[in-house]
Structure formats: structure tokens, C-alpha cells
Design a protein around this motif. Structure first.
Motif: not given
Length: 367
Positions: A76, A110, A131, A177, A179-180, A182-183, A188-189
Motif C-alpha cells: 500500500k 499489479d 486469482p 497477481q 495478491q495471489t 503474496g498469499d 499478504e499485502g
């Protein structure tokens, strides 16, 4: 004397072939290891430069080899960068080193901002639809590999559907992606770095100052793309030169010992022949020259065979592992040839001087 040199090599064909083969293996080892190491570095440089960014922003105390450091930055934070006046595009990216079927760097992106840096050229399919989609490049999905849009591949132990195939040269060979990815890696994030596109390259120093003056970014690492590319050299990669020098030393010792043993045993077998030559007036220099010429000829044959074999290995690897960047450089080819030649000559030096010191009377009476 030249005829005698050829005759000696032909008279003992197996020994000559084994000696030349040892030198060929030495050359293959040196060039191949350098080709793989340099290929990984240059491949990463080409694909990172192809992203289309002008600058890279990394976390505090980060190395420029950021793919090994996980994803420690809050993704962010990119919003703060996007508000700075001279930044046109800021894109968060996760880079994850994977040791699956081959060493590779996975990209978590992103899509809107990453594509804005330099738009993808899709050969098949299109952007992410879900995702569990992955974009791959045309090297990974080469015709012989058998991958097409809609196929499922396993990455980090999870299935992903190929949604698009793009021209190579931008980022990783596999892109997910953010987010994917990162998980999957427990980040995450988070992001590994931010790619920055300036409104004008002349404003890069102004951008650096703006970023460092932004709250929370005071200790971040900032490189222009030119600075980052200049750091991606063997001299700046930890352990690179050590590993390469160790392999080169081992390969040189193998060639040296094989030539030494070959010529040493040859001198013992040819004691009487040497006695005859010396009794006919051959000087010590002539005897030394004969032995060294034999080793030099085997070295030349071995070097030529080694270079040819290296290119054959390159072709085989390119077919079997199209994503592997195997870079044969003229510099390392010349270095390998010189090292192998000098090793062969030095390996024959002691046997040559041993032959030159033989007493002709003792040699003629040798049984």
C-alpha cells in the motif's frame, strides 16, 4: 622431429585420445559454468530492463539482488509514491526465487500499473481473469514445450491456469497477481520492490530526493535502472567469483594431472628411443621441444573438441530447457583455451626435462 612427434601420438592412440579428452572436459567445465552463471545474471538484467521502469525502489538495507529477500514492504506504500509530482507510474512487485524444475524468479504483479510501464504484447490469450491465472512468456511456452492458453501448470505446489502468453523480455517467465503470490509465500499485502516510471528521465535525481523526503521512505534504497544494471555484474554478486574460480581450478588440475601422467609414463616407455636420439646428436632443447610439442598438439585438439562440445551442450540445453539462459562468451572461451593450453604444457614440463637429463649410454642400455 615433427614427423616423430606425430608418430609418437599415433603410436599410442588410446593415451593420446584420453589426454585430449581430459583437456576437452576441462574446457567444457570452464566455459559451461561461466555460461550458466553469466546467463543467469544477463537474463535477469535483460528481463528487468524490459519492464520499462526508470527507477527501482527497495526496502531499507536491501541488496540489489532483492529476489532473495522476500517481500518486506507494505504494498500500500505505493500510493504515497504515486502522489509525488515527477512519478508517472509506480508499480508494486513481488519477486520470488523458485528452485523448481529450474532456477527462476517468479513475479507477482499489479497488472494495471505493471502493464502501464511497458504494455505486454500478447501472442495468445489475455490478462488475468481470476486469482489462479498465470501469464507466461513465449520462451516458457516455446513450441516444443507444448503449453497453450488454458493449460494448467504447477507452481509452488499449486495449480495455475495459463491465461496469456506474452513476448519474452519483460519481468519473469511466469507472472501472477500480486495478491495471489503474496498469499502463497506468506507475504499478504507485501511487495519486494516498486518499479517507478518518471515523467522525464531528467527528473530522476529530483524523484530520489522526493522519495527520501517522504515520511516512512527515509531509509529506502533507490536505484536508477542504469545504476541497477551496472551492479548486476559478477564482481558484485556474492560468491560468484569464488565459485567460478574453484571450478576453474579443479578443471585445470584435472587437465594438468592427466597430461603429466600421460607424458611421464610415455617418457618411461621411450627411454631407449630418447637414448638413440641423444646419441645421434639431439640436444636437450630438442628433446624438451619434442615432448612439449606432443602435449601442445594434444592440447590444441582437446581445446577444439571442448569448444565444439560446449556448443553441442548449448544446443541440447536450449531444446530441453528453453528458459535456461546459457551464455557462451568469447572472453571465457579464450580464457578456457589459454588455461587449458598452459595447463597441458606445464603438465608436460617435468617429464620433458626428465627426458632431456637422461644419459644416452644409460638410456641405450635400458631394457
Amino acid at each position: 622431429m615433427n614427423k616423430l612427434v606425430f608418430a609418437n601420438l599415433i603410436h599410442r592412440p588410446m593415451r593420446s585420445v584420453i589426454s585430449a579428452a581430459a583437456i576437452a572436459i576441462e574446457v567444457v567445465m570452464i566455459i559451461s559454468v561461466a555460461a550458466i552463471f553469466l546467463g543467469q545474471i544477463d537474463g535477469q538484467k535483460i528481463r528487468t530492463n524490459g519492464v520499462g521502469a526508470d527507477m527501482i525502489v527497495g526496502p531499507p538495507n536491501a541488496s540489489f539482488i532483492n529476489a532473495l529477500g522476500g517481500a518486506p514492504i507494505p504494498a500500500k506504500n505505493v500510493e504515497a509514491l504515486r502522489k509525488l509530482p515527477h512519478i508517472a507510474i509506480a508499480s508494486p512487485v513481488i519477486q520470488k526465487t523458485s528452485l523448481g524444475s529450474s532456477l527462476e524468479i517468479l513475479y507477482g504483479i499489479d497488472y494495471p500499473s505493471f502493464n502501464a510501464l511497458r504494455p505486454f504484447v500478447f501472442l495468445q490469450g489475455g490478462p488475468f481473469q481470476g486469482p489462479n491465472d498465470v501469464i507466461v512468456d513465449d520462451v516458457f511456452a516455446a513450441p516444443g514445450a507444448g503449453y497453450h492458453v488454458g493449460d494448467t501448470i504447477q507452481v509452488l505446489g499449486h495449480p495455475f491456469r495459463i491465461c496469456g502468453i506474452v513476448e519474452s523480455g519483460k519481468g519473469g517467465r511466469k507472472m501472477f497477481q500480486i495478491q495471489t503470490l503474496g498469499d502463497l509465500i506468506g507475504s499478504e499485502g507485501k511487495a519486494s520492490l516498486f518499479f517507478i516510471k518518471s515523467d522525464d528521465e531528467a527528473n530522476q535525481e529530483a524523484i530520489r530526493k522526493e522519495i527520501l523526503s517522504t515520511p516512512g521512505f527515509q531509509n529506502y534504497q533507490i536505484w536508477t535502472m542504469h545504476e541497477w544494471l551496472s551492479l548486476m555484474t559478477p564482481d558484485h554478486i556474492p560468491g560468484f567469483d569464488i565459485a567460478l574460480n574453484v571450478v576453474t581450478l579443479i578443471a585445470t588440475l584435472v587437465g594438468f594431472l592427466v597430461i603429466f601422467l600421460s607424458m611421464y609414463t610415455a617418457i618411461l616407455e621411450r627411454t631407449r628411443e630418447i637414448g638413440i636420439l641423444k646419441s645421434m646428436g639431439a640436444s636437450k632443447t630438442a628433446i624438451v621441444g619434442m615432448v612439449l610439442r606432443e602435449s601442445a598438439m594434444m592440447a590444441v585438439v582437446g581445446i577444439a573438441a571442448g569448444i565444439a562440445l560446449t556448443y553441442a551442450i548449448h544446443s541440447a540445453l536450449a531444446h530441453k530447457f528453453p528458459s535456461l539462459f546459457f551464455e557462451i562468451t568469447s572472453d571465457w572461451t579464450v580464457k578456457a583455451a589459454i588455461i587449458a593450453f598452459l595447463g597441458a604444457v606445464l603438465g608436460a614440463a617435468y617429464p620433458a626435462f626428465m627426458a632431456a637429463r637422461k644419459d644416452p649410454i644409460d638410456a641405450l642400455s635400458y631394457e
